[in-house]
Design a protein around this motif. Structure first.
Motif, PDB file in Angstrom:
ATOM      1  N   ALA A  53      14.497  -2.280  -5.509  1.00 26.17           N
ATOM      2  CA  ALA A  53      14.419  -0.850  -5.156  1.00 26.17           C
ATOM      3  C   ALA A  53      13.237  -0.152  -5.808  1.00 26.17           C
ATOM      4  O   ALA A  53      12.834   0.914  -5.368  1.00 26.17           O
ATOM      5  N   ASP A  54      12.645  -0.765  -6.840  1.00 23.79           N
ATOM      6  CA  ASP A  54      11.486  -0.127  -7.476  1.00 23.79           C
ATOM      7  C   ASP A  54      10.166  -0.631  -6.913  1.00 23.79           C
ATOM      8  O   ASP A  54       9.108  -0.453  -7.520  1.00 23.79           O
ATOM      9  N   ILE A  55      10.218  -1.262  -5.743  1.00 27.23           N
ATOM     10  CA  ILE A  55       8.969  -1.748  -5.125  1.00 27.23           C
ATOM     11  C   ILE A  55       8.011  -0.577  -4.955  1.00 27.23           C
ATOM     12  O   ILE A  55       8.427   0.535  -4.601  1.00 27.23           O
ATOM     13  N   ALA A  56       6.735  -0.822  -5.245  1.00 29.47           N
ATOM     14  CA  ALA A  56       5.779   0.281  -5.315  1.00 29.47           C
ATOM     15  C   ALA A  56       4.386  -0.197  -4.913  1.00 29.47           C
ATOM     16  O   ALA A  56       4.095  -1.395  -4.951  1.00 29.47           O
ATOM     17  N   PRO A  57       3.534   0.739  -4.532  1.00 30.50           N
ATOM     18  CA  PRO A  57       2.149   0.377  -4.225  1.00 30.50           C
ATOM     19  C   PRO A  57       1.535  -0.420  -5.365  1.00 30.50           C
ATOM     20  O   PRO A  57       1.770  -0.101  -6.539  1.00 30.50           O
ATOM     21  N   GLY A  81       0.812  -1.218   0.000  1.00 27.34           N
ATOM     22  CA  GLY A  81       0.000   0.000   0.000  1.00 27.34           C
ATOM     23  C   GLY A  81       0.839   1.257   0.000  1.00 27.34           C
ATOM     24  O   GLY A  81       0.530   2.223  -0.702  1.00 27.34           O
ATOM     25  N   THR A  82       1.910   1.249   0.782  1.00 23.98           N
ATOM     26  CA  THR A  82       2.778   2.425   0.836  1.00 23.98           C
ATOM     27  C   THR A  82       4.237   1.990   0.923  1.00 23.98           C
ATOM     28  O   THR A  82       4.546   0.912   1.420  1.00 23.98           O
ATOM     29  N   VAL A  83       5.114   2.828   0.419  1.00 20.88           N
ATOM     30  CA  VAL A  83       6.562   2.625   0.544  1.00 20.88           C
ATOM     31  C   VAL A  83       7.140   3.927   1.093  1.00 20.88           C
ATOM     32  O   VAL A  83       6.917   4.998   0.520  1.00 20.88           O
ATOM     33  N   LYS A  84       7.824   3.822   2.217  1.00 19.22           N
ATOM     34  CA  LYS A  84       8.295   5.037   2.897  1.00 19.22           C
ATOM     35  C   LYS A  84       9.778   4.865   3.220  1.00 19.22           C
ATOM     36  O   LYS A  84      10.178   3.826   3.738  1.00 19.22           O
TER      37      LYS A  84
END
Ligand code: PLP
Length: 467
Positions: free
Chosen positions: A408-412, A336-339
């Motif tokens: 590193a490109d992990i995304a919602p 859902g989110t990447v912070k």
């Protein structure tokens, strides 16, 4: 499909290095076969499939989070224990994960089944388990639970207190039943992973102590009770155990007890149960033994001790739970989110939030259990970065995977799966924050079947009577 590179600001150099045991993967798309069930593979298109069914299809039809069980893998693990321990009785520990379908698989694969509550017993029976192949555990079984077990004719009740022995005698004398029992003993051995302590504190709630003679008192009482048939003794030394030293000491102490009992009463008890606790691989740092290796070790230990005490080798049983159910399932979540958070030393940590958490897997929060994870909805060419996979609960400790390398490109929108999640996760699920418990599905030969349907808000409202 395009991916917003929310985490485009992540620089692998700046992210924390992670614990020593965790290697930076050379291929972030690779699935370690030690962690994933046997029918799982990543397809040419980058999507992970289980028995031919893509996780994208599973997420589309079931929503997430969903627990996905590899039926073939489950059956093969059950069979591997049954075959390796042939001549012994293998009780699957239902508390690790039990549904009617699981009970049916256990029955079909020829195992026995342990339960430790009336609920588990009811599900086991509803799944078609022969009561004679069920054992009932628990340190505080209610009169109702004991009555259900006795009226159904369960194969054995593992007694854990003098109060319970009294309750069983009462029930049997009023109903004309006879209880087949084993006495749960504490041998002073406590084992976890590679460590074991042979003079562990007996300051815990389970069993009768061998050391102070209480075990012998309970055995004598059961043996001479007209309402009970004493089969033998039972010892369970811990969980997630990787070597057999702890079992060796426990076997020595229980065999000695059986020998002393034979000397005192002239009766050699026919059975001994060494419990469960066989470790599995949650991360690449774990190296579990195969059932074959375990079986040959345990057989040797038991035969050696029997010779030493000059008694016959009893009929043996073991109770693997997680070693059967654990590796067979993964939990499927949506990101859902990447912070990206600044941490000590000028470093950064990437927090990946998914749509489940401690309500469907409490183990990391409860005992700092480690897990692994992978992005399963696509392959990535990005470099691996250390991430922390967290849930959506209102708790800082709501962590699912403390340290794992993800692209590193992990995304919602990405699907993330946590392997080796089949034991003590959905089984321990709660409704914390009033999340509804996830569904559990099984997949075999490309076909999906629902084992447990997802809870709905209506399910929650049905219990919330609101008077
Ligand atoms: C929990 C338990 C087991 C199973 O433990 P695993 O670690 O899942 O193998 C077996 N026997 C008893 C008595 C238990 O309490």
């Amino acid at each position: 499909m395009t991916h917003t590179h929310v985490a485009g600001s992540i620089h692998a150099d700046a992210t924390a290095a992670g614990p020593q045991w965790l290697d930076r993967p050379t291929d972030v798309n690779a699935l370690d076969p030690a962690l994933w069930s046997r029918c799982v593979e990543r397809g040419e298109d980058g999507v992970v499939r289980i028995a031919g069914l893509g996780v994208d299809e599973i997420a589309a039809s079931q929503s997430t989070p969903t627990y996905v069980v590899d039926e073939e893998d489950f059956r093969q693990r059950a069979r591997a224990f049954r075959d390796a321990f042939s001549g012994w009785q293998v009780y699957y520990a239902g508390k690790s994960f039990l549904t009617r379908t699981v009970a049916r698989w256990i029955k079909e694969e020829g195992l026995y089944l342990d339960v430790c509550s009336g609920g588990e017993l009811a599900v086991a029976l509803a799944g078609g388990m022969d009561p004679a192949r069920i054992g009932l555990h628990g340190n505080n079984k209610s009169v109702d639970e004991l009555a259900l077990a006795l009226s159904q004719g369960v194969g054995r009740i593992i007694v854990d207190s003098l109060d319970e022995i009294g309750r069983i005698e009462q029930l049997c004398s009023s109903n004309g039943w006879k209880a087949r029992v084993m006495v749960r003993v504490t041998t002073g051995v406590e084992a976890h992973t590679h460590e074991y302590i042979a003079t562990a504190h007996e300051d815990q709630k389970f069993g009768f102590s061998v050391t102070n003679g209480q075990a012998m008192v309970a055995m004598v009482r059961c043996h001479y009770s007209e309402h009970m048939e004493l089969l033998g003794v039972h010892s369970h030394i811990g969980s997630q155990i990787f070597d057999t030293h702890g079992f060796e000491v426990a076997a020595r102490r229980t065999m000695k007890l059986l020998a002393q009992f034979a000397e005192a009463t002239g009766t050699e008890l026919p059975e001994l149960d060494l419990g469960g606790g066989f470790g599995i691989a949650y991360t690449s740092a774990d190296t579990p033994a195969t059932p074959d290796a375990l079986a040959s070790n345990l057989r040797e230990i038991v035969e050696h001790e029997a010779r030493g005490y000059n008694i016959a080798v009893p009929t043996m049983s073991i109770e693997p739970g997680r070693a059967i159910s654990g590796p067979t399932a993964f939990a499927l979540y949506t990101v859902g989110t990447v912070k990206v958070v600044d941490i000590e030393g000028g470093q950064q940590r990437v927090y990946v939030s998914v749509d489940g958490g401690m309500s469907d897997n409490i183990r990391p929060a409860l005992y700092a259990a480690e897990y692994s994870a992978a992005v399963v909805s696509r392959a990535s060419h990005a470099e691996p970065v250390l991430c922390r996979v967290v849930g959506k609960h209102c708790e800082g400790g709501d962590i699912l995977v403390r340290d794992v390398f993800l692209p590193a490109d992990i995304a919602p929108g990405d699907l993330v799966a946590v392997p080796a999640a089949g034991a003590y996760s959905r089984a321990m699920a709660s409704n914390y924050n009033l999340l509804t418990k996830p569904a559990v599905v099984s997949v075999r030969d490309g076909k999906l079947a629902t084992m447990l349907r997802r809870e709905t808000l209506e399910d929650l409202m049905r219990l919330d009577v609101g008077e």
